[in-house]
Design a protein around this motif. Structure first.
Motif: not given
Length: 314
Positions: A75-77, A80, A88-89, A91-92, A279, A283, A286
Motif C-alpha cells: 500500500g505504499d505508492l 512524489s 497517496l497523501e 493524490v487523496f 500512483g 487510483i 481502481t
C-alpha cells in the motif's frame, strides 16, 4: 451474487497490476531525466547526480521496478519527486474534486440524456426527434477537449458566467466551478441515442400494444411500462459513463484548470514525477474498475432475469 462480486474483486488484482506495469514502462519512455527537469537547466552535474542518488534514480530500471512493486503490495505508492510528500497523501488531497466532478457530471448528464431520449422516442420521426438526434450525434462525434474549449469561449470569455480557471480562482461561486466541466459532459453524452433506441424497441412490444388496447394512459405506458423495461441498456451506459468520467477527468480538469487528480497527473507527467504518475493512474484505474463492478451489480438488481456466475438469485 456474493460469489460473483468476490470473483470480480479478485480479477481486479491482475488488472491493476497490469496497469501499474504498463504505466511504469510507458512513463520511462518519455524523453527527459527527472532530475534535470526538477532541478532546471542551471543545475550542475554534481547536483543532478546527488538528486538522482537521493531518489534512487541511479539504480537499474529493473531494481527500481521491483522496489516499486514491493511497495505497491504493502500500500505504499512511494514519494512524489515534485511534492516531496507520499504519493497517496498528494493524490487523496486532490481526489474529492475528481469524484465530485465525476458524480455531478454523470448524474446531471444521465438525467438530461434520458429525458431527451424519451422525448425523441415519443416524437419518433418528427422535428423534436430529428433535432435531438442531430445534436446528440454532433456531441458524441466531437472530442471532449474541443467541446470544453467552446464552453470556455462562450460561457467564460463571451458571457463571463464562469471563470476561465474554474475552482482555482478564490471566491468563485460553487456552482460556477462545476458548470463548465459538467456542461461539457452533458453535451458529449451518448446516452440519448441509447435511451431512444431502447425505448423504441420496447414500445414495439406486444405488452405495450395490449396496455394501449386496455385504455392505460399514455403517461403510464411511457414511464412505467416502456421506460421501466428499457432500463437495462440505460443502466449499463450510465455505469460505463461513470467509469469513463474518471478517465475523462484528465481532459476536463486540464481544460478547465481544476485541481483534481487528472490535472495532477498531467502536471506529474510534465515534471517526470514517476511515482506520482504511477500512483495517480493506479487510483484512477481502481475507481474505473469499481464503477464497472457497481454497474454489473445494479444491472442484476434491475433485471432479476439476469443470472451471473451461476447464481440462482440476487
Amino acid at each position: 451474487m456474493r460469489n460473483y462480486i468476490l470473483k470480480r474483486l479478485l480479477f481486479t488484482i491482475p488488472t491493476l497490476l497490469g496497469v501499474f506495469i504498463v504505466v511504469y514502462i510507458v512513463i520511462r519512455q518519455i524523453p527527459g531525466d527527472p532530475a534535470e527537469v526538477m532541478l532546471g537547466k542551471t543545475a550542475t552535474t554534481a547536483q543532478i547526480e546527488i538528486y538522482r542518488t537521493a531518489h534512487g534514480l541511479d539504480r537499474p530500471a529493473i531494481v527500481q521496478f521491483w522496489l516499486a512493486l514491493k511497495h505497491l503490495f504493502v500500500g505504499d505508492l512511494g514519494m512524489s519527486l515534485s511534492h516531496y510528500r507520499p504519493v497517496l497523501e498528494v493524490v487523496f488531497e486532490r481526489l474529492p474534486s475528481t469524484i465530485e466532478l465525476a458524480l455531478y457530471g454523470i448524474v446531471i448528464s444521465s438525467f438530461v440524456s434520458i429525458v431527451l431520449g424519451v422525448v425523441a422516442a415519443t416524437f419518433r420521426g418528427k422535428w423534436p426527434d430529428l433535432i435531438i438526434i442531430a445534436f446528440s450525434t454532433l456531441g458524441t462525434s466531437l472530442p471532449t477537449f474541443y467541446i470544453g474549449l467552446w464552453v470556455l469561449v462562450i460561457f467564460a470569455l463571451k458571457l463571463g458566467i464562469i471563470p476561465v480557471l474554474s475552482n482555482m480562482v478564490k471566491g468563485t461561486a460553487y456552482w460556477k466551478t462545476l458548470f463548465g466541466p459538467v456542461l461539457t459532459m452533458v453535451l458529449g453524452g451518448s446516452l440519448v441515442r441509447t435511451t431512444r433506441s431502447s425505448m423504441l424497441e420496447i414500445m414495439d412490444e406486444d405488452f405495450i400494444r395490449t396496455a394501449k388496447a386496455k385504455g392505460v394512459s399514455g403517461r403510464k405506458i411511457l414511464f412505467k411500462h416502456a421506460l421501466g423495461n428499457a432500463l437495462i441498456p440505460i443502466v449499463t451506459m450510465v455505469g460505463y459513463g461513470l467509469a469513463i468520467s474518471f478517465g475523462g477527468a484528465i481532459v476536463l480538469e486540464t481544460v478547465f484548470v481544476r485541481s483534481g487528480v487528472g490535472k495532477l497527473l498531467i502536471d506529474a507527467i510534465g515534471s517526470r514525477d514517476y511515482p506520482l504518475v504511477q500512483g495517480a493512474t493506479f487510483i484512477i484505474a481502481t475507481f474505473m474498475i469499481l464503477a464497472n463492478l457497481l454497474t454489473d451489480v445494479v444491472t442484476g438488481i434491475v433485471d432479476p432475469r439476469i443470472r451471473v456466475a451461476g447464481d440462482v438469485s440476487f
